[in-house]
Design an enzyme around this catalytic site. Structure first.
Site, mmCIF file in Angstrom:
data_model
loop_
_atom_site.group_PDB
_atom_site.id
_atom_site.type_symbol
_atom_site.label_atom_id
_atom_site.label_comp_id
_atom_site.label_asym_id
_atom_site.label_seq_id
_atom_site.Cartn_x
_atom_site.Cartn_y
_atom_site.Cartn_z
ATOM 1 N N LYS A 162 1.635 4.420 8.882
ATOM 2 C CA LYS A 162 0.410 3.993 8.232
ATOM 3 C C LYS A 162 -0.363 5.202 7.700
ATOM 4 O O LYS A 162 -0.579 6.179 8.411
ATOM 5 C CB LYS A 162 -0.465 3.210 9.217
ATOM 6 C CG LYS A 162 -1.733 2.645 8.567
ATOM 7 C CD LYS A 162 -2.455 1.713 9.517
ATOM 8 C CE LYS A 162 -3.742 1.208 8.877
ATOM 9 N NZ LYS A 162 -3.486 0.397 7.675
ATOM 10 N N LYS B 225 0.860 -1.186 0.000
ATOM 11 C CA LYS B 225 0.000 0.000 0.000
ATOM 12 C C LYS B 225 0.897 1.237 0.000
ATOM 13 O O LYS B 225 1.103 1.904 1.020
ATOM 14 C CB LYS B 225 -0.920 -0.029 1.228
ATOM 15 C CG LYS B 225 -2.004 1.032 1.211
ATOM 16 C CD LYS B 225 -2.832 0.978 2.489
ATOM 17 C CE LYS B 225 -3.935 2.009 2.471
ATOM 18 N NZ LYS B 225 -4.688 2.040 3.754
ATOM 19 N N LYS C 182 -11.704 9.575 3.346
ATOM 20 C CA LYS C 182 -10.241 9.580 3.334
ATOM 21 C C LYS C 182 -9.680 8.540 2.375
ATOM 22 O O LYS C 182 -10.208 7.446 2.230
ATOM 23 C CB LYS C 182 -9.700 9.329 4.749
ATOM 24 C CG LYS C 182 -9.979 10.474 5.695
ATOM 25 C CD LYS C 182 -9.155 10.392 6.974
ATOM 26 C CE LYS C 182 -9.589 9.262 7.860
ATOM 27 N NZ LYS C 182 -8.918 9.326 9.184
ATOM 28 N N ALA D 70 -19.320 -13.869 1.880
ATOM 29 C CA ALA D 70 -19.406 -15.333 1.899
ATOM 30 C C ALA D 70 -18.087 -15.986 1.506
ATOM 31 O O ALA D 70 -17.822 -17.138 1.889
ATOM 32 C CB ALA D 70 -20.525 -15.814 0.972
ATOM 33 N N THR D 71 -17.242 -15.284 0.753
ATOM 34 C CA THR D 71 -15.972 -15.867 0.310
ATOM 35 C C THR D 71 -14.789 -15.420 1.173
ATOM 36 O O THR D 71 -13.647 -15.809 0.888
ATOM 37 C CB THR D 71 -15.694 -15.492 -1.157
ATOM 38 O OG1 THR D 71 -15.695 -14.062 -1.304
ATOM 39 C CG2 THR D 71 -16.756 -16.083 -2.074
ATOM 40 N N HIS E 142 -7.454 3.826 17.469
ATOM 41 C CA HIS E 142 -6.498 4.241 16.444
ATOM 42 C C HIS E 142 -5.454 5.205 16.994
ATOM 43 O O HIS E 142 -4.904 6.029 16.269
ATOM 44 C CB HIS E 142 -7.238 4.890 15.273
ATOM 45 C CG HIS E 142 -8.114 3.947 14.508
ATOM 46 N ND1 HIS E 142 -9.276 3.431 15.031
ATOM 47 C CD2 HIS E 142 -7.972 3.411 13.276
ATOM 48 C CE1 HIS E 142 -9.836 2.633 14.123
ATOM 49 N NE2 HIS E 142 -9.071 2.595 13.060
ATOM 50 N N LEU F 200 -7.367 -1.592 -1.395
ATOM 51 C CA LEU F 200 -7.616 -1.307 -2.808
ATOM 52 C C LEU F 200 -8.381 0.004 -2.982
ATOM 53 O O LEU F 200 -7.998 0.860 -3.792
ATOM 54 C CB LEU F 200 -8.391 -2.482 -3.423
ATOM 55 C CG LEU F 200 -8.687 -2.561 -4.929
ATOM 56 C CD1 LEU F 200 -9.790 -1.623 -5.370
ATOM 57 C CD2 LEU F 200 -7.439 -2.384 -5.762
#
Length: 429
Positions: free
Chosen positions: A201, A125, A192, A221-222, A300, A157
């Site tokens: 990060k 990332k 953001k 479900a996957t 956070h 992503l």
């Protein structure tokens, strides 16, 4: 659900009613549109300075869209504008699982498209991934306003694509289709964007909300069990800091949600609705973070440093949960929670199969994490702590000794699971 500039927000099925949000007392004054010049140019006195006051209205949509890849459902093809050309950026793993469905959908809807498959996880990332997306946007010849990029994948992503779109010609619209639980309830619903830089990060980023976000729980479900738990940590954050009823749902049904991956009707929809609504309810009045005291920053404060130093051992939600466990003990020591409430919190974390401790939770790392958070919050801790279950407050006076003591008690509880480990000998006002 739509998120618009006015304070009144429409309700989400299964979510609590949302009253009009009061103006924050420390919020900046509203901008008045206009141009003010020093001097009097109209009467021959040269202008020597100018003040420009303007504001950009922001409106974006977040909506549950079951069957988003059903060829008969036009929602995705029409998201962000009329059907036309689309660049589709899709996570590599999602492409393996759902690429055939995505291709069939776009063909059925008559969309002219190109697909860019992107490896997307925390270690990659970076700006290199952003440049990959920008290169494909350039090669595709995307128009500036009428051809929104479609991002299909998890939070990494959608953060990468969002940042690329915010930079490309300074503002290109995009559409999000989150495919992970953390994307559905957290990363996929705010404004953001960001990527990691060095050991930090999301150190590089912008505010650039997707014009439309389509939430389809069928993607869950996957997911493997661990990634369901990863997202449950962010749902637990909302519950602990602002929604006691949501906490109760997680206590009663959280383990079943892990088992069913939110595919059973009823409870799963209620939990998702409350979580998304709670998140947007907090974000909408302070979308640009003019106020740095933010309840959604709970969990956070220490987790960004711990997560980056632990990579790839901890997922984002797991690091957030460790942070919340630590600050639960801090709140207990201060009398903001009683022992029974703290036990409920920590035991629910365990029931959701989330970590409550990590070896990096030691004084030196925690002190460095807090120092970085203070810089991020403009010189003050502004540390959210739970006040009971379902409410929160902010403190600015956490010191190293208190932090080390709380970490020690949490480590003992993690090893023994006993109430005496976190109770301590006294409380602090």
């Amino acid at each position: 659900m739509s998120l618009t500039h006015p304070q009144r927000r429409p309700a989400v099925p299964g979510a609590p009613a949302a009253p009009d949000a009061p103006a924050a007392p420390d919020a900046p004054a509203a901008h008045v549109h206009g141009l003010h010049a020093t001097g009097d140019p109209a009467n021959g006195a040269p202008a020597t300075g100018w003040t420009v006051a303007t504001a950009l209205p922001v409106s974006y949509r977040v909506r549950f869209t079951p069957g988003v890849l059903d060829p008969r459902n036009p929602a995705l093809a029409r998201a962000g504008g009329p059907p036309g050309r689309r660049l589709v950026v899709v996570d590599a793993r999602v492409h393996e699982l759902h690429g055939h469905r995505l291709r069939r959908y776009l063909a059925a809807q008559g969309v002219e498209y190109e697909t860019h498959v992107l490896l997307a996880h925390e270690q990659v990332k970076t700006m290199d991934a952003v440049f990959q997306v920008a290169d494909r946007m350039d090669a595709f010849g995307i128009s500036r306003r009428g051809e929104p990029v479609i991002a299909v994948g998890g939070g990494v992503l959608t953060d990468v694509v969002g940042l690329a779109c915010s930079l490309y010609r300074r503002s290109t619209p995009f559409v999000r289709v989150p495919t992970t639980l953390i994307g559905l309830v957290d990363a996929g619903v705010g404004a953001k964007t960001g990527v990691n830089h060095g050991r930090h990060k999301n150190r590089l980023g912008t505010y650039h909300p997707a014009v439309d976000t389509l939430l389809d729980p069928a993607f869950l479900a996957t997911l493997d069990r661990r990634h369901i738990g990863n997202g449950l940590a962010e749902i637990l954050k909302v519950a602990l800091i602002k929604d006691e009823n949501l906490f109760g749902l997680l206590e009663r049904h959280g383990h079943d949600l892990l088992d069913t991956r939110f595919q059973s009707p009823g409870t799963g929809a209620a939990v998702l609705g409350r979580a998304v609504h709670g998140m947007l309810q907090e974000l909408q009045p302070n979308l640009w973070e003019h106020r740095l005291e933010r309840l959604m920053d709970y969990g956070h404060s220490f987790s960004p440093t711990v997560e980056m130093r632990a990579l790839p051992e901890l997922l984002h939600g797991e690091a957030v949960c460790v942070d919340m466990a630590l600050t639960t003990v801090v709140a207990l020591r201060r009398g903001l929670l009683d022992t029974g409430q703290a036990e409920r919190v920590l035991r629910l974390m365990r029931r959701l199969e989330l970590p409550v401790w990590h070896p990096l939770m030691e004084p030196v790392t925690l002190a460095e994490a807090l120092a970085d958070t203070v810089r991020h919050r403009d010189g003050r801790q502004r540390l959210p702590l739970p006040r009971g279950i379902g409410a929160g407050l902010f403190v600015d006076d956490l010191d190293g000794a208190e932090l080390a003591d709380a970490a020690g008690r949490l480590r003992t509880w993690a090893a023994t699971g006993g109430a005496d480990a976190v109770r301590g000998s006294g409380t602090r006002a």
